[in-house]
Design a protein around this motif. Sequence first.
Motif, PDB file in Angstrom:
ATOM      1  N   THR A   1      11.302  -1.470 -10.913  1.00 53.66           N
ATOM      2  CA  THR A   1      10.017  -0.769 -11.013  1.00 53.66           C
ATOM      3  C   THR A   1       8.805  -1.702 -11.057  1.00 53.66           C
ATOM      4  N   SER A   2       9.027  -2.993 -11.169  1.00 57.13           N
ATOM      5  CA  SER A   2       7.908  -3.930 -11.369  1.00 57.13           C
ATOM      6  C   SER A   2       6.881  -3.867 -10.242  1.00 57.13           C
ATOM      7  N   LEU A   3       7.360  -3.881  -8.994  1.00 56.29           N
ATOM      8  CA  LEU A   3       6.438  -3.860  -7.854  1.00 56.29           C
ATOM      9  C   LEU A   3       5.716  -2.521  -7.767  1.00 56.29           C
ATOM     10  N   SER A   4       6.430  -1.445  -8.030  1.00 51.45           N
ATOM     11  CA  SER A   4       5.813  -0.116  -7.979  1.00 51.45           C
ATOM     12  C   SER A   4       4.687  -0.002  -8.997  1.00 51.45           C
ATOM     13  N   ILE A   5       4.912  -0.499 -10.200  1.00 53.75           N
ATOM     14  CA  ILE A   5       3.890  -0.448 -11.251  1.00 53.75           C
ATOM     15  C   ILE A   5       2.692  -1.302 -10.857  1.00 53.75           C
ATOM     16  N   TRP A   6       2.952  -2.519 -10.364  1.00 50.02           N
ATOM     17  CA  TRP A   6       1.860  -3.412  -9.970  1.00 50.02           C
ATOM     18  C   TRP A   6       1.034  -2.786  -8.843  1.00 50.02           C
ATOM     19  N   ALA A   7       1.726  -2.222  -7.859  1.00 50.40           N
ATOM     20  CA  ALA A   7       1.034  -1.612  -6.716  1.00 50.40           C
ATOM     21  C   ALA A   7       0.175  -0.433  -7.161  1.00 50.40           C
ATOM     22  N   SER A   8       0.704   0.374  -8.075  1.00 53.31           N
ATOM     23  CA  SER A   8      -0.030   1.528  -8.571  1.00 53.31           C
ATOM     24  C   SER A   8      -1.295   1.105  -9.317  1.00 53.31           C
ATOM     25  N   LEU A   9      -1.188   0.053 -10.125  1.00 50.63           N
ATOM     26  CA  LEU A   9      -2.322  -0.434 -10.915  1.00 50.63           C
ATOM     27  C   LEU A   9      -3.421  -1.039 -10.038  1.00 50.63           C
ATOM     28  N   ASN A  10      -3.030  -1.542  -8.869  1.00 50.63           N
ATOM     29  CA  ASN A  10      -3.994  -2.206  -7.986  1.00 50.63           C
ATOM     30  C   ASN A  10      -4.248  -1.430  -6.696  1.00 50.63           C
TER      31      ASN A  10
ATOM     32  N   LYS B   1       0.832  -1.204   0.000  1.00 48.49           N
ATOM     33  CA  LYS B   1       0.000   0.000   0.000  1.00 48.49           C
ATOM     34  C   LYS B   1       0.868   1.257   0.000  1.00 48.49           C
ATOM     35  N   LEU B   2       1.909   1.256   0.817  1.00 46.03           N
ATOM     36  CA  LEU B   2       2.809   2.415   0.869  1.00 46.03           C
ATOM     37  C   LEU B   2       3.563   2.583  -0.448  1.00 46.03           C
ATOM     38  N   ILE B   3       3.944   1.467  -1.052  1.00 45.90           N
ATOM     39  CA  ILE B   3       4.626   1.525  -2.348  1.00 45.90           C
ATOM     40  C   ILE B   3       3.693   2.105  -3.406  1.00 45.90           C
ATOM     41  N   SER B   4       2.384   1.773  -3.314  1.00 50.63           N
ATOM     42  CA  SER B   4       1.409   2.298  -4.278  1.00 50.63           C
ATOM     43  C   SER B   4       1.276   3.817  -4.157  1.00 50.63           C
ATOM     44  N   GLU B   5       1.698   4.357  -3.008  1.00 52.95           N
ATOM     45  CA  GLU B   5       1.665   5.803  -2.771  1.00 52.95           C
ATOM     46  C   GLU B   5       3.006   6.454  -3.114  1.00 52.95           C
ATOM     47  N   ASN B   6       3.816   5.706  -3.889  1.00 57.95           N
ATOM     48  CA  ASN B   6       5.124   6.184  -4.368  1.00 57.95           C
ATOM     49  C   ASN B   6       6.136   6.418  -3.239  1.00 57.95           C
ATOM     50  N   LYS B   7       6.000   5.643  -2.156  1.00 55.94           N
ATOM     51  CA  LYS B   7       6.965   5.739  -1.067  1.00 55.94           C
ATOM     52  C   LYS B   7       8.219   4.934  -1.416  1.00 55.94           C
ATOM     53  N   THR B   8       9.367   5.469  -1.083  1.00 55.10           N
ATOM     54  CA  THR B   8      10.620   4.745  -1.274  1.00 55.10           C
ATOM     55  C   THR B   8      10.799   3.740  -0.135  1.00 55.10           C
ATOM     56  N   SER B   9      11.803   2.864  -0.278  1.00 55.00           N
ATOM     57  CA  SER B   9      12.082   1.902   0.794  1.00 55.00           C
ATOM     58  C   SER B   9      12.405   2.625   2.096  1.00 55.00           C
ATOM     59  N   GLN B  10      13.133   3.742   1.992  1.00 55.13           N
ATOM     60  CA  GLN B  10      13.449   4.520   3.191  1.00 55.13           C
ATOM     61  C   GLN B  10      12.183   5.094   3.810  1.00 55.13           C
ATOM     62  N   ASP B  11      11.272   5.597   2.964  1.00 54.40           N
ATOM     63  CA  ASP B  11       9.995   6.140   3.470  1.00 54.40           C
ATOM     64  C   ASP B  11       9.206   5.064   4.205  1.00 54.40           C
ATOM     65  N   VAL B  12       9.150   3.880   3.593  1.00 54.14           N
ATOM     66  CA  VAL B  12       8.409   2.761   4.186  1.00 54.14           C
ATOM     67  C   VAL B  12       9.035   2.371   5.523  1.00 54.14           C
TER      68      VAL B  12
END
Length: 210
Positions: A197-206, A157-168
């Motif tokens: 970028t694969s996980l970021s794209i998947w998270a954004s789409l879902n 969920k945090l990745i879907s909000e464009n958070k970096t690993s450090q942010d998370v």
Amino acid sequence: MNTSIVIADDHPLMLRGLTDFLTSKGFNIVGSATDGNSAYNLIVKLKPQIAILDIRMPHKTGLEIAEACKKNDLPTKIILITFDKEEEVFDQAKAFNVYGYILKEFAIEEIETCIESVVNGVPYFSEEIASYLEASDEENKPDELNLLTKSELKIVKLISENKTSQDVADELSISVRTVDKHRSNIVSKLGLDNKPTSLSIWASLNKRHL
């Protein structure tokens, strides 16, 4: 009630029915229109508290009017009446700060409650459209999400909000190494490739399912 209202619908019976009903309830109908351009001009000129608009009208749709009102910072709160149940249309309405969204078949039953809610600054959406979208969302929910733990779901969920690993890591009070380990496990469970970028794209789409 002195709530000022503009009503627009290209179907004369619907327009007359809503106008007569709301007038009988004490609302102040300051103008009406049968096309989008006329409706928008009335909103600009009269600045009513509320505009009740059919989504599909000649010259300018209800959504286009809502977009123009948002762009020009007009104070009028928009209520849309429609037969549309498509999620894309509903999402556009929310993006344009539409305060009310009512299905036409329930317009007379719900409009008074909707107006009272909107006047008090509380958005109102037909229960039927909310239930429909929830059911549609549940049907389209990716099965892969069931494979993830609660901790992994939080991270996605945090990745879907464009958070970096450090942010998370900062938000969940864990180390970046732990985040990266979770990311690796999530990528594996979801069957994604190892591109950064694969996980970021998947998270954004879902995102809406998270």
